[in-house]
Design a protein around this motif. Structure first.
Motif, PDB file in Angstrom:
ATOM      1  N   VAL A   2       0.728 -80.273  76.545  1.00  0.00           N
ATOM      2  CA  VAL A   2       0.812 -80.750  75.587  1.00  0.00           C
ATOM      3  C   VAL A   2      -0.117 -81.256  75.133  1.00  0.00           C
ATOM      4  O   VAL A   2      -0.614 -83.031  75.134  1.00  0.00           O
ATOM      5  CB  VAL A   2       2.090 -81.222  74.932  1.00  0.00           C
ATOM      6  N   GLN A   3      -1.255 -80.814  74.244  1.00  0.00           N
ATOM      7  CA  GLN A   3      -2.264 -81.962  73.275  1.00  0.00           C
ATOM      8  C   GLN A   3      -1.815 -82.209  72.040  1.00  0.00           C
ATOM      9  O   GLN A   3      -1.749 -81.475  71.113  1.00  0.00           O
ATOM     10  CB  GLN A   3      -3.548 -81.275  73.496  1.00  0.00           C
ATOM     11  N   LEU A   4      -1.884 -83.478  71.705  1.00  0.00           N
ATOM     12  CA  LEU A   4      -1.637 -83.951  70.147  1.00  0.00           C
ATOM     13  C   LEU A   4      -2.400 -84.399  69.922  1.00  0.00           C
ATOM     14  O   LEU A   4      -3.594 -85.316  70.148  1.00  0.00           O
ATOM     15  CB  LEU A   4      -0.102 -85.314  69.889  1.00  0.00           C
ATOM     16  N   VAL A   5      -2.787 -84.474  68.855  1.00  0.00           N
ATOM     17  CA  VAL A   5      -4.265 -85.438  67.989  1.00  0.00           C
ATOM     18  C   VAL A   5      -3.543 -85.422  66.393  1.00  0.00           C
ATOM     19  O   VAL A   5      -3.225 -85.077  65.351  1.00  0.00           O
ATOM     20  CB  VAL A   5      -5.554 -84.095  67.686  1.00  0.00           C
ATOM     21  N   GLU A   6      -3.554 -86.587  66.626  1.00  0.00           N
ATOM     22  CA  GLU A   6      -3.222 -87.542  64.972  1.00  0.00           C
ATOM     23  C   GLU A   6      -4.415 -87.005  64.311  1.00  0.00           C
ATOM     24  O   GLU A   6      -5.537 -87.611  64.270  1.00  0.00           O
ATOM     25  CB  GLU A   6      -2.964 -89.272  65.284  1.00  0.00           C
ATOM     26  N   SER A   7      -4.699 -87.821  63.008  1.00  0.00           N
ATOM     27  CA  SER A   7      -5.167 -87.283  62.334  1.00  0.00           C
ATOM     28  C   SER A   7      -4.309 -88.776  61.008  1.00  0.00           C
ATOM     29  O   SER A   7      -4.032 -88.368  60.206  1.00  0.00           O
ATOM     30  CB  SER A   7      -5.895 -86.196  61.678  1.00  0.00           C
ATOM     31  N   GLY A 115      -0.228 -88.690  71.717  1.00  0.00           N
ATOM     32  CA  GLY A 115      -1.976 -88.861  70.903  1.00  0.00           C
ATOM     33  C   GLY A 115      -2.689 -89.987  70.961  1.00  0.00           C
ATOM     34  O   GLY A 115      -2.682 -90.691  71.817  1.00  0.00           O
ATOM     35  N   GLN A 116      -4.178 -89.326  71.141  1.00  0.00           N
ATOM     36  CA  GLN A 116      -4.671 -90.805  70.964  1.00  0.00           C
ATOM     37  C   GLN A 116      -4.713 -92.059  70.104  1.00  0.00           C
ATOM     38  O   GLN A 116      -5.603 -93.014  70.459  1.00  0.00           O
ATOM     39  CB  GLN A 116      -6.632 -90.453  71.292  1.00  0.00           C
ATOM     40  N   GLY A 117      -3.782 -91.709  68.867  1.00  0.00           N
ATOM     41  CA  GLY A 117      -3.638 -93.014  67.864  1.00  0.00           C
ATOM     42  C   GLY A 117      -4.797 -92.426  66.693  1.00  0.00           C
ATOM     43  O   GLY A 117      -6.195 -92.107  67.133  1.00  0.00           O
ATOM     44  N   THR A 118      -4.034 -92.884  65.469  1.00  0.00           N
ATOM     45  CA  THR A 118      -5.315 -93.175  64.452  1.00  0.00           C
ATOM     46  C   THR A 118      -4.512 -94.385  64.085  1.00  0.00           C
ATOM     47  O   THR A 118      -3.852 -95.353  63.314  1.00  0.00           O
ATOM     48  CB  THR A 118      -4.889 -91.584  63.455  1.00  0.00           C
ATOM     49  N   GLN A 119      -6.090 -95.324  63.544  1.00  0.00           N
ATOM     50  CA  GLN A 119      -5.657 -96.859  62.783  1.00  0.00           C
ATOM     51  C   GLN A 119      -5.488 -96.223  61.342  1.00  0.00           C
ATOM     52  O   GLN A 119      -5.754 -95.865  60.717  1.00  0.00           O
ATOM     53  CB  GLN A 119      -6.911 -97.918  62.826  1.00  0.00           C
ATOM     54  N   VAL A 120      -4.078 -97.571  61.153  1.00  0.00           N
ATOM     55  CA  VAL A 120      -4.027 -97.607  59.816  1.00  0.00           C
ATOM     56  C   VAL A 120      -4.377 -99.062  59.262  1.00  0.00           C
ATOM     57  O   VAL A 120      -3.813-100.038  60.294  1.00  0.00           O
ATOM     58  CB  VAL A 120      -2.408 -97.059  59.821  1.00  0.00           C
ATOM     59  N   THR A 121      -5.362 -99.757  58.174  1.00  0.00           N
ATOM     60  CA  THR A 121      -5.369-100.237  57.909  1.00  0.00           C
ATOM     61  C   THR A 121      -4.626-100.953  56.493  1.00  0.00           C
ATOM     62  O   THR A 121      -5.552-100.087  55.618  1.00  0.00           O
ATOM     63  CB  THR A 121      -6.841-101.132  58.870  1.00  0.00           C
ATOM     64  N   VAL A 122      -3.796-102.104  56.303  1.00  0.00           N
ATOM     65  CA  VAL A 122      -3.483-101.982  55.122  1.00  0.00           C
ATOM     66  C   VAL A 122      -3.429-103.776  54.706  1.00  0.00           C
ATOM     67  O   VAL A 122      -4.062-104.430  55.170  1.00  0.00           O
ATOM     68  CB  VAL A 122      -2.239-101.670  54.149  1.00  0.00           C
ATOM     69  N   SER A 123      -4.692-103.395  53.191  1.00  0.00           N
ATOM     70  CA  SER A 123      -5.388-104.777  53.038  1.00  0.00           C
ATOM     71  C   SER A 123      -4.823-105.329  51.556  1.00  0.00           C
ATOM     72  O   SER A 123      -3.871-104.551  50.902  1.00  0.00           O
ATOM     73  CB  SER A 123      -6.510-104.717  52.842  1.00  0.00           C
ATOM     74  N   ILE A 124      -4.620-106.635  51.601  1.00  0.00           N
ATOM     75  CA  ILE A 124      -4.119-107.299  50.470  1.00  0.00           C
ATOM     76  C   ILE A 124      -4.078-106.820  49.350  1.00  0.00           C
ATOM     77  O   ILE A 124      -5.811-106.160  49.325  1.00  0.00           O
ATOM     78  CB  ILE A 124      -3.800-108.860  50.944  1.00  0.00           C
TER      79      ILE A 124
END
Length: 124
Positions: A2-7, A115-124
């Motif tokens: 299984v291959q998983l890809v996040e977006s 999966g390889q991961g996806t970056q989530v950045t939440v700014s103030i």
């Protein structure tokens, strides 16, 4: 296999929304529970949410209850994580993972495919 890809990750402001997608290929994950995990710098990987193979049962960690919604579309072999009212403390790399174990495991070592991961950045 299984291959998983996040977006769907990105940089947003506090209070905004994002929808993450986890697309599976190679082999169907329609009979597997799928979880979303996250890992912030210097912290351990933590479970955010899990959905059963049928999509009828879900689990959320306390910090995201009422803000995040996990769902799946087995026809598309895809799992989603809708994230609303994002907070700076939600900043992390988000990973989806599938498990061949029965039920809805809560520990990252119980998951077989990542999966390889996806970056989530939440700014103030």
């Amino acid at each position: 296999q299984v291959q998983l890809v996040e977006s769907g990750g990105g940089l947003v402001q506090a209070g905004d929304s994002l929808r993450l997608s986890c697309a599976a290929s190679g082999r169907t994950v329609n009979t597997y529970a799928v979880g979303w995990f996250r890992q912030a710098p210097g912290k351990e990987r933590e479970l955010v949410s899990v959905v059963s193979w049928s999509g009828t049962r879900t689990f959320y960690t306390d910090s995201v209850k009422g803000r995040f919604t996990i769902s799946r579309d087995n026809a598309k072999n895809t799992v989603y994580l809708q994230m609303n009212s994002l907070k700076p403390e939600d900043t992390a790399v988000y990973y989806c993972a599938a498990t061949t174990r029965a039920g809805m495991p809560r520990r990252y070592w119980e998951y077989d495919y990542w999966g390889q991961g996806t970056q989530v950045t939440v700014s103030i």
